[in-house]
Scaffold this motif. Structure first.
Motif, PDB file in Angstrom:
ATOM      1  N   THR A   1     -52.028  11.850 -14.544  1.00  0.00           N
ATOM      2  CA  THR A   1     -51.094  11.905 -13.422  1.00  0.00           C
ATOM      3  C   THR A   1     -51.406  10.734 -12.498  1.00  0.00           C
ATOM      4  OG1 THR A   1     -50.109  13.339 -11.729  1.00  0.00           O
ATOM      5  CG2 THR A   1     -52.496  13.400 -11.937  1.00  0.00           C
ATOM      6  N   GLY A   2     -50.518  10.517 -11.541  1.00  0.00           N
ATOM      7  CA  GLY A   2     -50.744   9.384 -10.651  1.00  0.00           C
ATOM      8  C   GLY A   2     -49.768   9.408  -9.494  1.00  0.00           C
ATOM      9  N   SER A   3     -50.062   8.584  -8.508  1.00  0.00           N
ATOM     10  CA  SER A   3     -49.229   8.499  -7.307  1.00  0.00           C
ATOM     11  C   SER A   3     -49.211   7.061  -6.804  1.00  0.00           C
ATOM     12  CB  SER A   3     -49.806   9.368  -6.184  1.00  0.00           C
ATOM     13  OG  SER A   3     -49.906  10.714  -6.567  1.00  0.00           O
TER      14      SER A   3
ATOM     15  N   LEU B   1     -49.809   5.519  -3.678  1.00  0.00           N
ATOM     16  CA  LEU B   1     -50.355   5.840  -2.358  1.00  0.00           C
ATOM     17  C   LEU B   1     -50.656   4.589  -1.554  1.00  0.00           C
ATOM     18  CD1 LEU B   1     -52.834   8.675  -3.455  1.00  0.00           C
ATOM     19  CD2 LEU B   1     -50.607   8.968  -2.352  1.00  0.00           C
ATOM     20  N   ILE B   2     -50.845   3.463  -2.218  1.00  0.00           N
ATOM     21  CA  ILE B   2     -51.175   2.211  -1.535  1.00  0.00           C
ATOM     22  C   ILE B   2     -49.876   1.480  -1.172  1.00  0.00           C
ATOM     23  CG2 ILE B   2     -52.380   0.001  -1.778  1.00  0.00           C
ATOM     24  CD1 ILE B   2     -54.081   1.554  -3.997  1.00  0.00           C
TER      25      ILE B   2
ATOM     26  N   ARG C   1     -46.145   2.510  -1.328  1.00  0.00           N
ATOM     27  CA  ARG C   1     -45.332   3.708  -1.541  1.00  0.00           C
ATOM     28  C   ARG C   1     -44.085   3.475  -2.389  1.00  0.00           C
ATOM     29  NH1 ARG C   1     -47.413   8.826  -0.327  1.00  0.00           N
ATOM     30  NH2 ARG C   1     -49.107   8.485   1.110  1.00  0.00           N
TER      31      ARG C   1
ATOM     32  N   SER D   1     -52.561   4.763  -8.057  1.00  0.00           N
ATOM     33  CA  SER D   1     -53.683   5.702  -8.027  1.00  0.00           C
ATOM     34  C   SER D   1     -53.471   6.646  -9.201  1.00  0.00           C
ATOM     35  CB  SER D   1     -53.681   6.506  -6.727  1.00  0.00           C
ATOM     36  OG  SER D   1     -53.618   5.622  -5.612  1.00  0.00           O
ATOM     37  N   ALA D   2     -54.488   6.825 -10.012  1.00  0.00           N
ATOM     38  CA  ALA D   2     -54.271   7.626 -11.220  1.00  0.00           C
ATOM     39  C   ALA D   2     -55.515   8.406 -11.581  1.00  0.00           C
ATOM     40  CB  ALA D   2     -53.869   6.726 -12.378  1.00  0.00           C
ATOM     41  N   MET D   3     -55.288   9.581 -12.162  1.00  0.00           N
ATOM     42  CA  MET D   3     -56.392  10.400 -12.667  1.00  0.00           C
ATOM     43  C   MET D   3     -56.060  10.903 -14.052  1.00  0.00           C
ATOM     44  SD  MET D   3     -57.907  12.697  -9.560  1.00  0.00           S
ATOM     45  CE  MET D   3     -58.970  11.950  -8.311  1.00  0.00           C
TER      46      MET D   3
ATOM     47  N   ASN E   1     -58.620   5.924 -11.152  1.00  0.00           N
ATOM     48  CA  ASN E   1     -58.312   4.522 -10.844  1.00  0.00           C
ATOM     49  C   ASN E   1     -57.654   4.420  -9.479  1.00  0.00           C
ATOM     50  OD1 ASN E   1     -57.266   2.742 -13.926  1.00  0.00           O
ATOM     51  ND2 ASN E   1     -59.235   3.582 -13.299  1.00  0.00           N
ATOM     52  N   SER E   2     -57.989   3.332  -8.779  1.00  0.00           N
ATOM     53  CA  SER E   2     -57.199   2.954  -7.614  1.00  0.00           C
ATOM     54  C   SER E   2     -57.039   1.447  -7.658  1.00  0.00           C
ATOM     55  CB  SER E   2     -57.882   3.370  -6.316  1.00  0.00           C
ATOM     56  OG  SER E   2     -57.197   2.772  -5.215  1.00  0.00           O
TER      57      SER E   2
ATOM     58  N   ALA F   1     -56.849  -0.366  -5.028  1.00  0.00           N
ATOM     59  CA  ALA F   1     -57.381  -1.009  -3.817  1.00  0.00           C
ATOM     60  C   ALA F   1     -58.497  -0.178  -3.195  1.00  0.00           C
ATOM     61  CB  ALA F   1     -56.279  -1.230  -2.787  1.00  0.00           C
ATOM     62  N   ALA F   2     -59.724  -0.723  -3.244  1.00  0.00           N
ATOM     63  CA  ALA F   2     -60.887  -0.079  -2.612  1.00  0.00           C
ATOM     64  C   ALA F   2     -61.419  -0.998  -1.528  1.00  0.00           C
ATOM     65  CB  ALA F   2     -61.966   0.200  -3.654  1.00  0.00           C
TER      66      ALA F   2
END
Lengths: 337, 337, 337, 337
Positions: free
Chosen positions: B191-193, B195-196, B198, B209-211, B226-227, B229-230
């Motif tokens: 899944t993912g979104s 978020l950084i 939109r 952003s993903a898991m 995963n992201s 941007a950290a």
């Protein structure tokens, strides 16, 4: 149940009252403090007798915890010991080695348990380090390095009667070094500066920053550094370096939160703010160990002699700082032989 | 001396040029890039021939390093392999699994060494972890947890042709998971979104952003997050949890400076800023290992099949994210059997 | 003084007895346990009444601490609340969501303080992390990653009645995720394996290793992994990743001893052995906070609703594991609206 | 392109050859070593002229790197400087302060760039610490603590001609202390023991374990401890303690693998095995900085004077160890005024 009398109801006295109250097998039966309000407050909190003088408190107890001002320690040790009570006395026994020696002579042979409040010996980390050294886990111990820095410099009024940085503050580190070494440092070199409060040296002849090197007869080397003010909390690090391993008993924080952002990674919260929180477990363990020693008639883990020997090292440091040279402990008059 | 031709002189191409130049036993003999200026610059820096086309560069070399844009990878692999040259191709082989499968069929049987640029396999820490797993130091491996976060989101133009987070970014982690597991994940949930940024999902159908959770047939569990941007740098953590021990190959910093003040203790500097610095040693080790494989005729540590299988997992993740359910790798058409 | 009755004198009951006894402003007045010996032992240790039944104990108290076996929780909550007493109930309220909903309806409107024993909310590190999230220190929160592994798998007899890994163990992590997120996870994906005790799945339909991914409506992502047995101690890590910073509330050790030798550097001692030591401070803080809530009539930091909502997530996980797909919390019958 | 001649092709010479070869803007044109085989090997590896003597090599170059045995350093510095070449000379300039002073007089006024190989000044962590001190990030600097321990004691043949632990090993730490302090230590106390090889003191009059305390005129305190053998790798820690913060430039490991098991948590791999790996980046940065200094005609970051002043501190330490007292640097004949 070991019945305790607490003499001295200041900051450290209150800590001990709480520790005794929650220690299994211990009971606080009486408190005394010349400042009546202080004694009343502790008496009320812990539901025990407020004695009219030290003698009355001693009378009621099996064990006497002395947390009064330093100049009264030796007299109270003698009073309690003569009454046949076990004694737990905060460090130092006295700032004057002669008085300590006299006190030792007065109580020797009375057969009572006497423990000196070198709380750091009872810290789980420091003690695990010492135990590992004793088990030979480090191979041959070669160097000990102690970093010991207070979070804030004490008020001038305290410093004035403290006996100076070596007898008041570094005495804990002298004791810790002896605890880990398993042999006596016999030569001491010390120096120091007033870097936090520049007038400390001119006003009190004291310093707020100090460094020491010690040697044992077998050639082991010890370094201790002290500062009266560390911005990041109470800094207490004990390092033992041996032929097979190094051990460090490191600083401890109130929690394990760590922050990672554009500036920093793995940033922890500041260390505990001072000894009551940093050594809370050690204070508690020290009382528990004292109670065990009374029960079993065994030697405490921090004896009268330990208190005397740490003072000898402090006196050697004071002299060394003055002379700018190695001072042998045998040069210190009245030292324990 | 293994003579290298470098195809593609962009950022990653330049890195490889430097790596080849300093690798013992390797020599950069030719470079090619459709952008003439880029090729000229690299040619000048490393004192080698600027070929007029890929074919000329391939002709001059023993080994071809493909660092061109993704859509050209498979063609160049086939061209180089048909010319009997060893091939080192940056990931991914292709974004389309069908093209990858066709490429595999085209080059199989040619007997040339082909290595895919999964650089993380050559990172000293990640590799030491894998080796410890293989030696059984962890007992039975049960869980793998991978945290993989880029420092800054890539430009929209890059994201547009990237193939999406699973095929472009997480593919490294899919490969790393396979590398550590020693067996194939056969079911994938993703899944993912966005978020950084939109609008990434509405504009490109992509997320930042993903898991993912994966299972192997023996029940081992894998999590990857995963992201794009950290704030604290390039975050690359690999954790293997087994019945007897856990190992973590953790983040690495440019230096070991640590700060202690009223706000923080033990605060390190931010992590390396991205893969060229974080995985510099890995890039170098990868080329050295590739040269060894050519010399010894041995199987590279990161094969064509590895490239294909990581893409199958990425395709399964894309499908899972769409369907909201576990997708079996056997559902992915054209997967390596 | 808040007078406490303790119902249930097993392991966790005894912990609570000690916590209550040393909490300022609290007093343990009565205990009850159907196992008379257990009740007698606690009664003797803490010098309080051993009640002949739960009703008698409830009668004597201002606040009732329920630490009995799970199936009795809801009944005792209702009994105590109906008697107008404040209630502190160990998690879970019940394994059956229907019973929880019925209990909620039964006690709503009675106006008594009810706190559920999600101890981790009161851990200094986890709470500081949550507070930092709430203050916006992380920017926008994007991901939460929870690692939660017990040191040893519980006996089969316990596992049999535990309700399974999601309702018994991960329920703490579901709650912790909600605590940090500040919004509700609405979709849950779960999977798991029996990797420690291979027959757990066939015998009990349970697993010992589990991984979950959750989403909130705003797209925030949560990962939780659980294992029933970690060789290195009780592993409790909470990570919050935001646009401006990442925070980790990390593991805590009994002391800060670190070893450096030919094999390892910076090697710390194993983590605390389980929740009674790891969360000792949290248990104490939880009771103190409960007493504050009673005094102030304020909402507890861990409410009945929190208990119910964590169970909804656990139920969703159980269903998801069965179906192999994302399960929405709205699919769980009887969920709090 | 700066053309380098390398004099001395032993271990450290070979390192420098590789560093020069990969440094941008530098070229190795000639090497010389009285041991012909050593020179031939380096000449072959790096494809450069093997000169018949030092003069020929110097003649061909813009810059001369002196990595020969210590007794030849001063003569070669003079020869190269008189030929108008820039000089990079390994530490120490000479073991005899008189010869150093004479050399300084011989080359002063020649206007050539001379850099001494105090590599640690170019370590990213140590330098970042120094820069932070200079920026005032620590407030007022009060204490510097340096731990410096080699992994293995050198062979007796090396120790015999080394000049002793203070001039051979601790000289790096004396320099590092000066680098960080920004002012001169003016009093030195030193002691040491032969704890690793017990006959070192009787045979060579040397020690393998040493501790030093130094003061500056403003009262800043410095501690340095050395050991010739640390079981856990090359131990290089630099701590600066100021009124507002403490900084530590800590040890670095080959990778970031950490192990957690029943015995240990967070156990890292041993530190780098010695200076060639630990300070690889520093060696490279030192050469790059030297080339910059030549180009810009700027003062190098590690000057001839730095070499001389570190030797004065070492000589003061030797004398202090003998006398058992603070030795002032002004007591050291021939010291730079």
């Amino acid at each position: 149940m070991t019945k305790f009398a607490l003499l001295g109801c200041g900051r450290i006295g209150k800590m001990h009252a709480a520790t005794i109250s929650s220690a299994p097998g211990a009971e606080l039966v009486a408190v005394y403090d010349p400042v009546t309000d202080a004694a009343d407050a502790v008496g009320r909190s812990f539901g025990c007798k407020v004695a009219k003088d030290a003698a009355e408190a001693i009378e009621m107890a099996d064990a006497v915890l002395i947390a009064t001002s330093t100049p009264t320690h030796a007299d109270l040790i003698e009073a309690a010991a003569n009454a046949g009570k076990a004694v737990f006395c905060e460090k130092p026994i006295d700032l004057d080695l002669k008085r300590v020696v006299a006190c030792r002579k007065a109580v020797s042979g009375l057969g009572v348990t006497i423990q000196i409040g070198f709380n750091r010996r009872f810290d789980p980390g420091h003690r695990a380090l010492r135990d590992a050294v004793q088990r030979g886990e480090l191979g041959e111990l070669q160097q000990v390095v102690i970093t010991s820095r207070d979070p804030h410099i004490a008020p001038r009024a305290y410093l004035q009667v403290s006996g100076g940085i070596f007898r008041d503050m570094m005495i804990h580190d002298f004791d810790l070094a002896r605890f880990v070494l398993g042999e006596e440092p016999t030569a001491v070199f010390a120096t120091g500066s007033a870097l936090i409060e520049r007038d400390l040296e001119t006003e009190l002849g004291d310093v707020d920053s100090a460094m020491v090197i010690m040697r044992t007869d077998s050639g082991k080397l010890v370094h201790i550094n002290n500062s009266r003010a560390a911005s990041y909390g109470y800094d207490q690090r004990l390092e033992a370096f041996g032929s097979k391993a190094m051990l460090i008993s490191s600083n401890r924080s109130p929690n394990e939160l760590r922050k990672f952002d554009g500036q920093f990674t793995d940033a922890g919260v500041p260390y505990y703010d001072f000894f009551p929180s940093r050594y809370a477990e050690a204070f508690s363990n020290g009382i528990i160990s004292f109670i065990e020693s009374i029960k079993n008639g065994s030697k405490p883990d921090s004896t009268f002699d330990d208190g005397e020997k740490a003072l000898v090292l402090a006196d050697a440091a004071v002299l060394s700082k003055k002379l700018g040279r190695f001072v042998k402990t045998s040069e210190i008059t009245g030292a324990v032989s």
